[in-house]
Design an enzyme around this catalytic site. Structure first.
Site, short mmCIF file in Angstrom:
data_model
loop_
_atom_site.label_atom_id
_atom_site.label_comp_id
_atom_site.label_asym_id
_atom_site.label_seq_id
_atom_site.Cartn_x
_atom_site.Cartn_y
_atom_site.Cartn_z
N LEU A 146 0.63 -1.53 0.16
CA LEU A 146 0.32 0.29 0.09
C LEU A 146 0.75 0.70 -0.29
O LEU A 146 2.04 1.08 0.82
CB LEU A 146 -0.88 -0.32 1.33
N SER A 147 0.79 1.82 -0.88
CA SER A 147 1.54 3.83 -1.02
C SER A 147 2.77 3.65 -1.12
O SER A 147 3.11 3.21 -1.95
CB SER A 147 0.63 4.25 0.11
N ALA A 148 3.71 4.04 0.11
CA ALA A 148 4.79 3.82 -0.32
C ALA A 148 5.64 2.05 0.36
O ALA A 148 6.06 1.74 -1.12
CB ALA A 148 5.61 4.71 0.93
N ALA A 151 4.22 1.48 -3.73
CA ALA A 151 6.14 2.06 -4.70
C ALA A 151 6.74 1.11 -4.17
O ALA A 151 7.48 0.95 -5.49
CB ALA A 151 5.73 3.41 -4.24
N ILE A 170 -1.16 -1.44 -4.21
CA ILE A 170 -2.45 -0.31 -3.96
C ILE A 170 -2.29 1.27 -3.77
O ILE A 170 -1.18 1.21 -2.85
CB ILE A 170 -2.70 -0.85 -2.47
#
Length: 389
Positions: A146-148, A151, A170
């Site tokens: 998720l998020s970072a 990434a 995500i």
């Protein structure tokens, strides 16, 4: 790149948003374990292994988001409950505050976001330890974040594509598009970034891989104010050419509240899927009710009526969904608020950049930021947002 006052306003807004969250799990099903190899990223290794796990079971690597820890993300997403039910192992790399003040994985730091270096190597060493210790199936290793963490999942899929059968991103970002703090903020907001050819070149240069590429599942809320939904489209553009498909060659599967799109290769295999969740902000989509409900609502863990955990595991072939979710046609998608934008079907509720800029300025008082103490404001906000060590 944004001007100075706008950048300060964005940093302050992000600091305020993250400052409201202090996510601690009330239930910790995970166990610590020692990494057999090197740990240059200084990450903590945590895991979940069901009782009587079969030899040759799959492995799912789960990367939490900023402000979260591994146990909090597990409790929110329900991954360990699913692993218990369907017999696969889980690895949870966990960020430490000594590396990142806001517990974000350092997806934008060149020393952490490439093959055989920093955090990326630490995660790879954890995978090797798990596979060797529990005799797991090397052909069924997957990663989600998720998020970072999303990434960083992009980083791992690009840097070690031979390791993964599939990945899920995500509310994340494509690989290699930011190598500095200013670039990280711009990419999160959907500004700048490479074109399609360069996006794919970034992955091809990230490793010596020449074989089959991992399948990719991408999830994003259309109202995400932290990581712009345009990053979902950039991820698609980064991976289509690698799988030998065109960005425009997808089928649409609209349902109430979200739109699924699927890209299939020449053999008909589903190689890329995206879920655009109508009206959802920044977080992981959950469906917590009913017999197939997983997870728990909390910060960045959002009830939407669709379980990303269950659907991602299904896309990877780890579970079989009881109900088929094959819908109607593209016209239905438009009636649910989705429209064509360029080559790709996109949610129709996105505000323009000017409208978003004006709204954010009204909320944050961007025009009222005093010139004094600018450096301190920037550094404090960067640390709070996890973009400065």
């Amino acid at each position: 790149m944004r001007n100075l006052q706008d950048t300060i306003a964005r940093l302050a807004a992000l600091k305020a948003a993250y400052g409201q969250v202090n996510a601690h799990s009330t239930r910790d099903r995970l166990k610590d374990f020692a990494i057999a190899g090197a740990n240059p990223g200084a990450l903590k290794a945590r895991m979940f292994v069901p009782q009587n796990l079969a030899v040759g079971a799959p492995l799912v690597v789960v990367l939490h988001g900023c402000t979260q820890n591994a146990a909090a993300y597990d409790e929110g997403s329900g991954w360990s409950n699913l692993a218990d039910r369907y017999d696969f192992a889980l690895l949870f790399p966990e960020q430490q505050r000594v590396n990142n003040a806001n517990l974000c994985f350092n997806w934008f730091e060149p020393g952490d976001a490439r093959r055989d270096a920093g955090e990326a190597r630490s995660i790879h060493e954890m995978i090797e330890t798990m596979v060797s210790t529990y005799n797991l199936d090397r052909s069924r290793i997957f990663i989600v974040g998720l998020s970072a963490g999303g990434a960083m999942s992009s980083v791992m899929l690009a840097s070690y594509p031979e390791v993964f059968a599939g990945g899920a991103i995500i509310a994340g970002l494509p690989f290699g598009t930011a190598t500095s703090i200013p670039e990280a903020f711009d990419r999160m907001r959907g500004h700048g970034g490479p074109g399609e050819t360069q996006l794919q070149t970034l992955i091809r240069r990230a490793s010596p891989h020449k074989g089959r590429w991992p399948t990719i599942s991408v999830w994003h809320g259309t109202a995400d104010g932290t990581v712009d939904v345009s990053n979902m489209e950039a991820i698609v553009r980064q991976w289509t050419g690698l799988h030998g498909v065109k960005t425009t060659d997808f089928t649409s599967e609209p349902e109430k509240g979200y739109l699924r799109r699927v890209w299939r290769d020449a053999d008909g295999r589903q190689v890329i899927e995206t879920y655009a969740i109508q009206g959802m902000g920044h977080g992981t989509p959950l469906a917590t009710a009913g017999p197939d409900g997983y997870g728990k609502v909390g910060p960045y863990m959002l009830e939407t009526g669709i379980s990303s955990t269950l659907r991602i595991a299904s896309f990877w072939g780890l579970v079989t969904l009881a109900a088929d979710h094959r819908p109607n046609d593209e016209k239905d998608a438009k009636s649910e608020g989705f429209v064509h934008t360029g080559d790709i079907l996109m949610p129709g509720t996105l505000v323009s950049e000017n409208e978003e800029e004006q709204a954010r300025r009204r909320q944050t008082g961007a025009g009222k930021v005093p010139p004094s103490g600018v450096q301190k404001i920037i550094e404090d906000a960067l640390r709070a947002a996890g973009l400065m060590k």
